[in-house]
Design a protein around this motif. Structure first.
Motif, mmCIF file in Angstrom:
data_model
loop_
_atom_site.group_PDB
_atom_site.id
_atom_site.type_symbol
_atom_site.label_atom_id
_atom_site.label_comp_id
_atom_site.label_asym_id
_atom_site.label_seq_id
_atom_site.Cartn_x
_atom_site.Cartn_y
_atom_site.Cartn_z
ATOM 1 N N MET A 88 27.879 21.560 35.447
ATOM 2 C CA MET A 88 27.629 22.778 34.654
ATOM 3 C C MET A 88 27.527 22.406 33.183
ATOM 4 O O MET A 88 28.365 21.685 32.661
ATOM 5 N N ALA A 89 26.519 22.895 32.557
ATOM 6 C CA ALA A 89 26.427 22.693 31.112
ATOM 7 C C ALA A 89 27.661 23.313 30.464
ATOM 8 O O ALA A 89 28.171 24.327 30.945
ATOM 9 N N ILE A 90 28.149 22.684 29.402
ATOM 10 C CA ILE A 90 29.364 23.228 28.798
ATOM 11 C C ILE A 90 29.058 24.581 28.159
ATOM 12 O O ILE A 90 29.913 25.410 27.985
ATOM 13 N N HIS A 91 27.803 24.821 27.826
ATOM 14 C CA HIS A 91 27.467 26.185 27.448
ATOM 15 C C HIS A 91 26.066 26.528 27.923
ATOM 16 O O HIS A 91 25.304 25.672 28.295
ATOM 17 N N ASP A 92 25.750 27.779 27.942
ATOM 18 C CA ASP A 92 24.557 28.235 28.641
ATOM 19 C C ASP A 92 24.012 29.493 28.005
ATOM 20 O O ASP A 92 24.647 30.086 27.152
ATOM 21 N N ASP A 93 22.833 29.884 28.435
ATOM 22 C CA ASP A 93 22.225 31.098 27.903
ATOM 23 C C ASP A 93 22.345 32.208 28.922
ATOM 24 O O ASP A 93 21.954 32.062 30.059
ATOM 25 N N ARG A 94 22.908 33.321 28.502
ATOM 26 C CA ARG A 94 23.200 34.401 29.416
ATOM 27 C C ARG A 94 21.980 35.232 29.722
ATOM 28 O O ARG A 94 21.189 35.493 28.835
ATOM 29 N N PRO A 95 21.833 35.639 30.977
ATOM 30 C CA PRO A 95 20.764 36.586 31.292
ATOM 31 C C PRO A 95 20.945 37.847 30.447
ATOM 32 O O PRO A 95 20.016 38.479 30.019
ATOM 33 N N ALA A 96 22.197 38.148 30.152
ATOM 34 C CA ALA A 96 22.511 39.382 29.422
ATOM 35 C C ALA A 96 22.047 39.330 27.972
ATOM 36 O O ALA A 96 22.214 40.283 27.240
ATOM 37 N N GLY A 97 21.499 38.212 27.545
ATOM 38 C CA GLY A 97 21.014 38.127 26.169
ATOM 39 C C GLY A 97 22.087 37.623 25.225
ATOM 40 O O GLY A 97 22.615 36.552 25.425
ATOM 41 N N ASP A 98 22.409 38.404 24.212
ATOM 42 C CA ASP A 98 23.312 37.946 23.162
ATOM 43 C C ASP A 98 24.457 38.947 22.988
ATOM 44 O O ASP A 98 24.445 39.763 22.070
ATOM 45 N N PRO A 99 25.454 38.885 23.857
ATOM 46 C CA PRO A 99 26.517 39.891 23.837
ATOM 47 C C PRO A 99 27.200 40.025 22.488
ATOM 48 O O PRO A 99 27.468 41.139 22.030
ATOM 49 N N LEU A 100 27.456 38.893 21.811
ATOM 50 C CA LEU A 100 28.134 38.975 20.509
ATOM 51 C C LEU A 100 27.302 39.773 19.521
ATOM 52 O O LEU A 100 27.847 40.528 18.711
ATOM 53 N N ALA A 101 25.972 39.631 19.587
ATOM 54 C CA ALA A 101 25.110 40.382 18.680
ATOM 55 C C ALA A 101 25.174 41.872 19.004
ATOM 56 O O ALA A 101 25.256 42.715 18.118
ATOM 57 N N GLU A 102 25.181 42.172 20.308
ATOM 58 C CA GLU A 102 25.228 43.585 20.705
ATOM 59 C C GLU A 102 26.564 44.222 20.327
ATOM 60 O O GLU A 102 26.654 45.429 20.125
ATOM 61 N N LEU A 103 27.610 43.407 20.232
ATOM 62 C CA LEU A 103 28.957 43.935 19.974
ATOM 63 C C LEU A 103 29.380 43.757 18.514
ATOM 64 O O LEU A 103 30.522 44.068 18.148
ATOM 65 N N LYS A 104 28.479 43.265 17.665
ATOM 66 C CA LYS A 104 28.895 42.919 16.297
ATOM 67 C C LYS A 104 29.416 44.148 15.545
ATOM 68 O O LYS A 104 28.889 45.251 15.680
ATOM 69 N N THR A 105 30.484 43.921 14.793
ATOM 70 C CA THR A 105 31.178 44.992 14.089
ATOM 71 C C THR A 105 31.509 44.507 12.680
ATOM 72 O O THR A 105 32.279 43.561 12.516
ATOM 73 N N ALA A 106 30.922 45.143 11.696
ATOM 74 C CA ALA A 106 31.157 44.709 10.310
ATOM 75 C C ALA A 106 32.548 45.148 9.851
ATOM 76 O O ALA A 106 33.011 46.247 10.168
ATOM 77 N N ASN A 107 33.229 44.283 9.129
ATOM 78 C CA ASN A 107 34.462 44.663 8.432
ATOM 79 C C ASN A 107 34.634 43.712 7.246
ATOM 80 O O ASN A 107 33.771 42.875 6.990
ATOM 81 N N ASP A 108 35.753 43.850 6.521
ATOM 82 C CA ASP A 108 35.870 43.046 5.288
ATOM 83 C C ASP A 108 36.652 41.750 5.525
ATOM 84 O O ASP A 108 37.045 41.076 4.564
ATOM 85 N N GLN A 109 36.918 41.409 6.774
ATOM 86 C CA GLN A 109 37.635 40.164 7.053
ATOM 87 C C GLN A 109 36.756 38.960 6.704
ATOM 88 O O GLN A 109 35.559 38.960 6.958
ATOM 89 N N ARG A 110 37.389 37.947 6.118
ATOM 90 C CA ARG A 110 36.650 36.761 5.691
ATOM 91 C C ARG A 110 36.958 35.554 6.572
ATOM 92 O O ARG A 110 38.110 35.311 6.921
ATOM 93 N N ILE A 111 35.903 34.823 6.914
ATOM 94 C CA ILE A 111 36.011 33.622 7.748
ATOM 95 C C ILE A 111 35.591 32.411 6.922
ATOM 96 O O ILE A 111 34.550 32.427 6.276
ATOM 97 N N LEU A 112 36.444 31.381 6.930
ATOM 98 C CA LEU A 112 36.121 30.126 6.243
ATOM 99 C C LEU A 112 35.934 29.021 7.278
ATOM 100 O O LEU A 112 36.823 28.783 8.103
ATOM 101 N N LEU A 113 34.772 28.360 7.249
ATOM 102 C CA LEU A 113 34.520 27.194 8.100
ATOM 103 C C LEU A 113 34.515 25.953 7.220
ATOM 104 O O LEU A 113 33.645 25.795 6.357
ATOM 105 N N LEU A 114 35.513 25.093 7.422
ATOM 106 C CA LEU A 114 35.601 23.842 6.662
ATOM 107 C C LEU A 114 35.203 22.692 7.587
ATOM 108 O O LEU A 114 35.884 22.422 8.574
ATOM 109 N N VAL A 115 34.098 22.035 7.252
ATOM 110 C CA VAL A 115 33.578 20.953 8.088
ATOM 111 C C VAL A 115 33.770 19.613 7.395
ATOM 112 O O VAL A 115 33.275 19.406 6.283
ATOM 113 N N MET A 116 34.505 18.712 8.067
ATOM 114 C CA MET A 116 34.532 17.315 7.648
ATOM 115 C C MET A 116 33.517 16.602 8.533
ATOM 116 O O MET A 116 33.743 16.430 9.741
#
Lengths: 407, 407
Positions: free
Chosen positions: A1-29
């Motif tokens: 099994m591929a470790i990740h895959d494309d859902r027939p359902a499309g893009d659930p996170l996009a359909e469920l996206k909810t704006a708020n004022d929380q901030r996310i920091l991605l620090l990449v080394m």
């Protein structure tokens, strides 16, 4: 099994996206994942003194991520696409596009970009130096301006300098395709290759590229050692939905190197220019704080040290980031991810497929037993091994930016 | 991105299903997953005294499961679909269907169901109370019977009471579609919205819904505060293959709450009615023992306590289930799964995306080092983090209900 895959359902996170004022920091080394220098020894990250990262890990969910798929060593662009929440296998990015975006050159859909290297050819047309004696950027800039004027029927040509002998050419016009072969023979003592169409729809583009090369040689005739051009990595813009479209984010990239600005622009991030080091990145982060809710901070030199095979230098770069961490967290982001885009063990001197350690910190996380941020401790963390693009989903969930699925 | 993927190969477990007399018990503590009340403290499950669950875990395979996908907080229906072995993203269940199935109203393919809330409108048609002053169920029952008589051309209308001000309307007829927008404006001081077709094929249904609302207002004219109806969650029955079709099981559901009976019926389970508590569920389990090989026992109140933000109450509910465990295991099921359908940490007061602890016990399992049934111990269990629907597959495998794949 591929470790990740494309859902027939499309893009659930996009359909469920909810704006708020929380901030996310991605620090990449970059290239964070490593290997022991000697059997039984610590990895670079495990050997590094990282009191700030360890304190963060102690209150975080940890694990290892696989950026592309099991066994596949990621390039930097796809590795970052995964961290931004995309399946890199779904959005291949050509070298020409990364180069053009990296210098901030505007690319439109349908444009074809290719890397252009100035080279040296002898009187018989054979390549004697694929890098034109590594001419300085100043000369590269003048020669790029020379070629920038090339006029071809039905196609706008833009040539821009990148660095040293490296430039980028962008073709704009109707009916272009990136299915064109490299002209760089990848060795000296032979002539440059003619650009060939790799698909029927690319015949026109191949002819355009051939005509460009002919005209470039005329203009560069007296510019030896830079009297030849080699084209590689013909590419068009992949259609990638932006971080704003998919997740409702207002993202900003704080990176020093062009390529990482390029991949950031590809997913619709605002890019802060002119950042020289972590101090400048930290100050720019504070300045960007009010207007954004997703912050990508990139540190290149962990990867550079790994590529150089310098274990101690990579350790030092990790420690440098650890010292910069309090400044980067001064704004108190709601969710923090610290990880790498791939592994670059100094004993390997290259990107490898090894899983990459990560931590996710925030008020809503369920802390695990990890007390030191390192490969082996993270392997025993709360998440085990996850696909790279899961990190964005996990962060969005902790930040409350994903609505409940179903009744 | 998915923690699990849908194989082009179709449904291997269905193709390999093998009937035998082994019995599987799924015990669900709703919203089981939790979080510490204070930093460094135990979760509700970790704080609970659970000698019976711990003894079971000591001989079991443990882990954490992600019901829907990384970062997504599950609704109860999709959370349970995952536990029953389905990909919830592949079978979205509308609110109207869950409500209708929950009260045991028979739904046929093509029927459209919607939640109907009695509400209050003023003389100018503006909504003043979206819940009609929370009228009692008795009144709701009388008013539903009133609307149940509505006659519309070419469509059978059924209106059934659910609880308090909540009812459900089911439309039966040809050419219906659930792509119709809610009429509930979700706030007061404005008029109810007209039902709109969200797709061309739904024009007829939107007109039917509009006609229903007009007639309902006439019938409710003198019923203030319940003189208005608000429709939401138009939905049709998803085509879900039954547990019998997919896995060859003879399943029975032992749940107290309507919604869980509803999702059980959706996958073809027999549903035992009139169960008030764990004692009744335990007795019904014994009675159903001879005729079935898959038993779903659902305990609601762990979730309720989490939703109330009552850490201690959730701990008490877990301990209540622990005390009931010996009775539930009296029949000696061959495979036992204990888990939740999602996390409802009391500090969050809502469903969250946190992975859910689980144990799988049976003669054929490979026990791990977990000695106490809790989130952090399960994170270090044999399975790590798996997709929710993997639990059914794992249980079927241990029960010998899956044939070998290939020679």
């Amino acid at each position: 099994m591929a470790i990740h895959d494309d859902r027939p359902a499309g893009d659930p996170l996009a359909e469920l996206k909810t704006a708020n004022d929380q901030r996310i920091l991605l620090l990449v080394m970059d290239g964070l994942g490593g290997l022991p220098r000697e059997p039984g020894g610590p990895t670079e990250l495990e050997a590094a003194r990282t009191p700030n990262l360890d304190a963060l890990a102690a209150g975080a969910e940890c694990g290892l991520h696989v950026p592309i798929d099991y066994g596949i060593a990621p390039g930097s662009a796809p590795g970052h696409l995964a961290l931004f929440g995309y399946d890199p296998l779904q959005y291949p990015i050509g070298r020409g596009i990364v180069a053009a975006l990296g210098i901030g050159h505007p690319i439109r859909g349908g444009d074809v970009a290719a890397r252009l290297n100035f080279a040296t050819r002898d009187d018989t047309g054979l390549i004697t130096d694929r890098r034109a004696g590594r001419i300085p950027t100043e000369l590269c800039t003048r020669l790029a301006a020379l070629l920038d004027g090339i006029e071809l029927p039905g196609v706008e040509v833009a040539v821009r300098p990148v660095r040293d002998y490296r430039a980028v050419v962008v073709l704009h016009g109707a009916g272009l395709s990136d299915r064109v072969s490299d002209t760089d023979p990848a060795r000296t003592g032979v002539a440059a290759l003619p650009p060939r169409a790799l698909a029927p729809e690319a015949e026109h583009t191949a002819q355009v590229a051939a005509a460009f090369v002919v005209r470039a040689r005329e203009l560069l005739a007296d510019e030896a050692p830079a009297n030849e051009v080699l084209l590689r990595g013909f590419a068009q813009l992949p259609r990638i939905p932006s971080l704003t479209d998919r997740f409702g984010l207002s993202p900003v990239a704080l990176a020093v190197y062009p390529d990482y600005k390029g991949v950031s622009r590809l997913v619709g991030m605002e890019v802060v220019e002119g950042l020289a080091d972590l101090d400048a990145q930290s100050r720019a982060l504070a300045a960007a704080w009010p207007g954004h809710d997703y912050f990508f901070v990139h540190h290149k030199y962990t990867d550079s040290a790994g590529e150089d095979g310098d274990f101690d230098a990579k350790v030092a770069e990790v420690e440098k980031v650890d010292r910069a961490l309090p400044g980067l967290l001064a704004g108190e982001p709601d969710v923090v991810i610290v990880t790498g885009d791939h592994s670059t063990p100094s004993v390997a001197r290259s990107h490898t497929a090894h899983p990459v350690p990560f931590l996710v910190h925030g008020a809503a996380v369920r802390p695990d037993a990890v007390r030191q941020f390192g490969e082996r401790e993270c392997a025993a963390g709360a998440w085990g091994v996850v696909p790279g693009r899961a990190l964005m989903a996990i962060a969005l969930g902790h930040a409350g930016k994903v609505a409940r699925f179903g009744a």
